[in-house]
Design an enzyme around this catalytic site. Structure first.
Site, PDB file in Angstrom:
ATOM      1  N   GLY A   1      -1.537  -3.629  -8.795  1.00  0.00           N
ATOM      2  CA  GLY A   1      -0.811  -4.866  -8.532  1.00  0.00           C
ATOM      3  C   GLY A   1      -0.450  -5.605  -9.809  1.00  0.00           C
ATOM      4  N   ASP A   2      -1.335  -5.540 -10.798  1.00  0.00           N
ATOM      5  CA  ASP A   2      -1.063  -6.210 -12.076  1.00  0.00           C
ATOM      6  C   ASP A   2       0.088  -5.533 -12.812  1.00  0.00           C
ATOM      7  OD1 ASP A   2      -3.239  -7.855 -11.503  1.00  0.00           O
ATOM      8  OD2 ASP A   2      -4.635  -6.485 -12.488  1.00  0.00           O
TER       9      ASP A   2
ATOM     10  N   GLY B   1       0.804  -1.207   0.000  1.00  0.00           N
ATOM     11  CA  GLY B   1       0.000   0.000   0.000  1.00  0.00           C
ATOM     12  C   GLY B   1       0.839   1.260   0.000  1.00  0.00           C
TER      13      GLY B   1
ATOM     14  N   GLY C   1       4.748   1.284   0.207  1.00  0.00           N
ATOM     15  CA  GLY C   1       5.617   0.921  -0.893  1.00  0.00           C
ATOM     16  C   GLY C   1       5.584  -0.544  -1.243  1.00  0.00           C
TER      17      GLY C   1
END
Length: 305
Positions: free
Chosen positions: A248-249, A219, A222
């Site tokens: 995230g991807d 988050g 980092g």
């Protein structure tokens, strides 16, 4: 830039529908200002980001029914090469409602069609191992598949000297670690797998289980990477507001590209790129896109400890 082929596995492909509204009010009636519809699932988002960054990609997954046909058509229209295995069930849909007042997104994910044992074996038989530099697996598993499906793919890949990057959580995360994959998760997924630990300790624990490396997004704090050579934390450049669903991807795409180039990449460089790409993804309204200008601007500014 091209390099080795990145095979992105999305076992629960979807048709992603995005609605943009002025302000989301629970129980209210909304006028949809804009609608987007395209092939989705975490692995497809990885493929889109990797392709945007100049890498060769091959989308792998299951499709079925009319929705599956729409997914296959959109992948073709987007210029993404795909090798899709047909199934009897109907490909799922997901709906994202983007709130125009603050850019936050509310997501509704269907479970997906049941995949039979024969369909799973057909998928495994069609894997083009000789074409792949790395195998990247992301997202949920559709009903019917074994919980260790990603770990099984990682073992098949390892036997063919292909490294794998697996983005998952819980028991599937520890299974992928034991299979020797590079594993990718967020902090909550990590803790669901190894318990309530500091992110650095949890990432190192996954490496101790057998993972080649572990990359954990944390988050606003980092991102952390761990390998047998050490543990690194990258600090974000600034707080970014927008749609976080593809962040995230974008990280997974950068990690997969790095692993495709080298079995032991420089994690300081990888984390700089991954943090910048994740933040640049938040600036875009649809998962799978990144703001290239922001990515190039932020990449050299990311601090790694």
């Amino acid at each position: 830039m091209a390099g080795p082929m990145i095979g992105t596995v999305t076992l629960n492909l979807a048709l992603d529908v995005t609605y943009e509204v002025d302000e989301l009010v629970v129980g209210g009636s909304h006028r949809v200002d804009r609608t987007r519809q395209r092939a989705g699932g975490k692995g497809v988002n990885v493929a889109r980001v990797a392709a945007t960054l100049g890498h060769q990609v091959l989308v792998l997954g299951f499709v079925g029914g009319v929705t599956g046909e729409l997914v296959a058509e959109e992948l073709f229209d987007a210029g993404l090469t795909a090798l899709l295995t047909p199934i009897a069930g109907e490909t799922r849909r997901t709906v994202a409602i983007v709130n125009g007042s603050d850019g936050d997104a509310t997501i509704f994910n269907e479970a997906g069609p049941t995949v039979s044992g024969d369909e799973w074996r057909a998928f495994l038989d069609r894997m083009p191992w000789g074409r792949l530099g790395v195998l990247s697996c992301s997202g949920s598993l559709p009903p019917g598949l074994p919980a260790d499906a990603y770990a099984e793919l990682a073992v098949h890949a390892r036997h063919r000297d292909v490294l794998s990057v697996i983005d998952t959580g819980g028991d599937a995360l520890t299974a992928a670690a034991r299979a020797g994959a590079v594993v990718r998760a967020n902090a909550s997924e990590l803790r669901a797998a190894v318990g309530d630990v500091e992110v650095e300790d949890g990432a190192a624990e996954l490496v101790a289980l057998g993972a080649t490396a572990a990359v954990i997004t944390d988050g606003p704090r980092g991102m952390v990477a761990a390998s047998k050579k050490g543990v690194w934390r990258a600090l974000p450049v600034e707080t970014v507001r927008g749609n976080p669903t593809g962040a995230g991807d974008a990280c997974t795409a950068v990690v997969a590209a790095a692993v495709a180039e080298s079995a032991e990449p420089d994690w300081t460089i990888v984390l700089k790129s991954a943090v910048a790409a994740s933040a640049a993804a938040v600036l875009t309204p649809v998962a799978g896109d990144i703001d290239l200008g922001a990515y190039r601007r932020w990449q050299p500014q990311v601090s790694v400890q």
